[in-house]
Each structure stands twice: as structure tokens, then as C-alpha cells.
Design a protein around this motif. Structure first.
Motif, PDB file in Angstrom:
ATOM      1  N   GLY A  87       7.223   4.098 -10.460  1.00  0.00           N
ATOM      2  CA  GLY A  87       6.333   3.830  -9.330  1.00  0.00           C
ATOM      3  C   GLY A  87       6.128   2.343  -9.123  1.00  0.00           C
ATOM      4  O   GLY A  87       6.079   1.570 -10.084  1.00  0.00           O
ATOM      5  N   THR A  88       6.002   1.959  -7.862  1.00  0.00           N
ATOM      6  CA  THR A  88       5.733   0.563  -7.526  1.00  0.00           C
ATOM      7  C   THR A  88       4.734   0.535  -6.381  1.00  0.00           C
ATOM      8  O   THR A  88       4.818   1.333  -5.434  1.00  0.00           O
ATOM      9  N   LEU A  89       3.762  -0.363  -6.480  1.00  0.00           N
ATOM     10  CA  LEU A  89       2.670  -0.405  -5.503  1.00  0.00           C
ATOM     11  C   LEU A  89       3.058  -1.251  -4.293  1.00  0.00           C
ATOM     12  O   LEU A  89       3.536  -2.380  -4.435  1.00  0.00           O
ATOM     13  N   VAL A  90       2.830  -0.686  -3.130  1.00  0.00           N
ATOM     14  CA  VAL A  90       2.986  -1.403  -1.866  1.00  0.00           C
ATOM     15  C   VAL A  90       1.616  -1.460  -1.198  1.00  0.00           C
ATOM     16  O   VAL A  90       0.978  -0.417  -0.996  1.00  0.00           O
ATOM     17  N   GLU A 130      -1.636   2.012   6.690  1.00  0.00           N
ATOM     18  CA  GLU A 130      -1.517   3.383   6.186  1.00  0.00           C
ATOM     19  C   GLU A 130      -0.264   3.620   5.350  1.00  0.00           C
ATOM     20  O   GLU A 130      -0.108   4.687   4.753  1.00  0.00           O
ATOM     21  N   ASP A 131       0.618   2.633   5.280  1.00  0.00           N
ATOM     22  CA  ASP A 131       1.770   2.716   4.394  1.00  0.00           C
ATOM     23  C   ASP A 131       1.413   2.307   2.964  1.00  0.00           C
ATOM     24  O   ASP A 131       2.244   2.440   2.059  1.00  0.00           O
ATOM     25  N   THR A 132       0.213   1.803   2.770  1.00  0.00           N
ATOM     26  CA  THR A 132      -0.228   1.419   1.435  1.00  0.00           C
ATOM     27  C   THR A 132      -0.226   2.627   0.510  1.00  0.00           C
ATOM     28  O   THR A 132      -0.844   3.655   0.801  1.00  0.00           O
ATOM     29  N   ALA A 133       0.500   2.512  -0.598  1.00  0.00           N
ATOM     30  CA  ALA A 133       0.652   3.630  -1.527  1.00  0.00           C
ATOM     31  C   ALA A 133       1.464   3.170  -2.733  1.00  0.00           C
ATOM     32  O   ALA A 133       2.034   2.078  -2.736  1.00  0.00           O
ATOM     33  N   GLN A 166       2.487   8.031  -2.682  1.00  0.00           N
ATOM     34  CA  GLN A 166       1.208   8.686  -2.924  1.00  0.00           C
ATOM     35  C   GLN A 166       0.085   7.686  -2.747  1.00  0.00           C
ATOM     36  O   GLN A 166       0.052   6.654  -3.419  1.00  0.00           O
ATOM     37  N   SER A 167      -0.817   8.016  -1.844  1.00  0.00           N
ATOM     38  CA  SER A 167      -2.020   7.205  -1.621  1.00  0.00           C
ATOM     39  C   SER A 167      -3.169   7.831  -2.389  1.00  0.00           C
ATOM     40  O   SER A 167      -3.131   9.026  -2.706  1.00  0.00           O
ATOM     41  N   PRO A 168      -4.216   7.074  -2.683  1.00  0.00           N
ATOM     42  CA  PRO A 168      -5.366   7.629  -3.412  1.00  0.00           C
ATOM     43  C   PRO A 168      -5.945   8.844  -2.699  1.00  0.00           C
ATOM     44  O   PRO A 168      -6.199   8.806  -1.495  1.00  0.00           O
ATOM     45  N   GLY A 169      -6.126   9.915  -3.459  1.00  0.00           N
ATOM     46  CA  GLY A 169      -6.694  11.124  -2.894  1.00  0.00           C
ATOM     47  C   GLY A 169      -5.734  11.974  -2.089  1.00  0.00           C
ATOM     48  O   GLY A 169      -6.131  13.012  -1.549  1.00  0.00           O
ATOM     49  N   GLU A 170      -4.483  11.535  -2.001  1.00  0.00           N
ATOM     50  CA  GLU A 170      -3.485  12.274  -1.219  1.00  0.00           C
ATOM     51  C   GLU A 170      -2.419  12.856  -2.144  1.00  0.00           C
ATOM     52  O   GLU A 170      -2.242  12.402  -3.281  1.00  0.00           O
ATOM     53  N   GLY A 192      10.880  -4.241  -6.447  1.00  0.00           N
ATOM     54  CA  GLY A 192      10.360  -4.496  -5.118  1.00  0.00           C
ATOM     55  C   GLY A 192       8.895  -4.119  -5.047  1.00  0.00           C
ATOM     56  O   GLY A 192       8.239  -3.928  -6.058  1.00  0.00           O
ATOM     57  N   GLY A 193       8.381  -4.006  -3.869  1.00  0.00           N
ATOM     58  CA  GLY A 193       6.969  -3.721  -3.702  1.00  0.00           C
ATOM     59  C   GLY A 193       6.166  -4.998  -3.695  1.00  0.00           C
ATOM     60  O   GLY A 193       6.692  -6.087  -3.854  1.00  0.00           O
ATOM     61  N   GLY A 194       4.855  -4.857  -3.507  1.00  0.00           N
ATOM     62  CA  GLY A 194       3.974  -6.009  -3.483  1.00  0.00           C
ATOM     63  C   GLY A 194       3.036  -5.958  -2.297  1.00  0.00           C
ATOM     64  O   GLY A 194       2.778  -4.891  -1.730  1.00  0.00           O
TER      65      GLY A 194
END
Length: 120
Positions: free
Chosen positions: A113-116, A89-92, A39-43, A8-10
Motif C-alpha cells: 500500500g502507498t498513500l496518495v 476524493e482520490d485521496t486513499a 481504500q479511503s478511511p471508512g470505505e 510512488g504516491g505522496g
């Protein structure tokens, strides 16, 4: 040894939906939970949803409560995360995890991990 494989993801637009799935293979034990971190960048990586495998009781972070739904398939040994009303903001990167004893401070097994990505 337990392995977790995510799917999933995308990319989706704001307000859209996505569904993530995670399949567990290998020997597991009865007292464990499965969940999703992101996990988002920098978070820092944060737990957003979890389910106790034996009872089915669930946990949601405030940031996703009412929008995301975690579910388990006891027979297929899979856990899914239905994500609705997605926001930028759900991008992670989303990670599936398994925690023996439902100790979410230190899960023993992680998915790849899968990118959303949620576009505005």
C-alpha cells in the motif's frame, strides 16, 4: 512466492498528477492480471483499474475513467498507474494486487500500500 513492491504516491494538489508503480518478483503464471485498488478511511477497498497480463486488455472504474491509465511492462514485470487530474476524493491508500485467473473478487497477492493525498 510472488511479491509485489509499490513505489510512488505522496502529496499533490488538486489537478496534479502522480504515477504509481508496482514490481512483481517471484514466479508468476501466464493467466493472471494485475491491478490497483484503493481504500479511503471508512470505505471498502475498491478495484479502480486492472490489466490482463497476456492480452493487455484493461478495466477502469467509472470514478477514474478518463483520468487514470494503467499500463504494464511485460519484460520488467511491472504495472503502473498514471493518475492525472487528481481530485481530493482520490485521496486513499492505493494497493497493487495480482489475481490469478483475473478473479478480482479475491486477489491472491497484495502490495504493502502507498498513500496518495490530494489537497484542495
Amino acid at each position: 512466492q510472488v511479491q509485489l513492491v509499490e513505489s510512488g504516491g505522496g502529496l499533490v494538489q488538486t489537478g496534479g498528477s502522480l504515477r504509481l508503480s508496482c514490481a512483481a518478483s517471484g514466479r508468476t503464471f501466464t493467466t493472471y492480471g494485475m491491478g490497483w485498488f484503493r481504500q479511503s478511511p471508512g470505505e471498502e477497498r475498491e478495484l479502480i483499474a486492472a490489466v490482463r497480463w497476456s492480452s493487455g486488455s484493461t478495466y477502469y472504474a467509472d470514478s477514474v475513467k478518463g483520468r487514470f491509465t494503467i499500463s504494464r511492462d511485460y519484460i520488467k514485470n511491472t504495472v503502473s498507474l498514471q493518475m492525472d487530474s487528481l481530485r481530493p476524493e482520490d485521496t486513499a491508500v492505493y494497493y497493487c494486487a495480482l489475481a490469478y485467473g483475473n478473479n478480482w473478487r479475491a486477489p491472491e497477492v497484495w502490495g504493502q500500500g502507498t498513500l496518495v493525498t490530494v489537497s484542495s
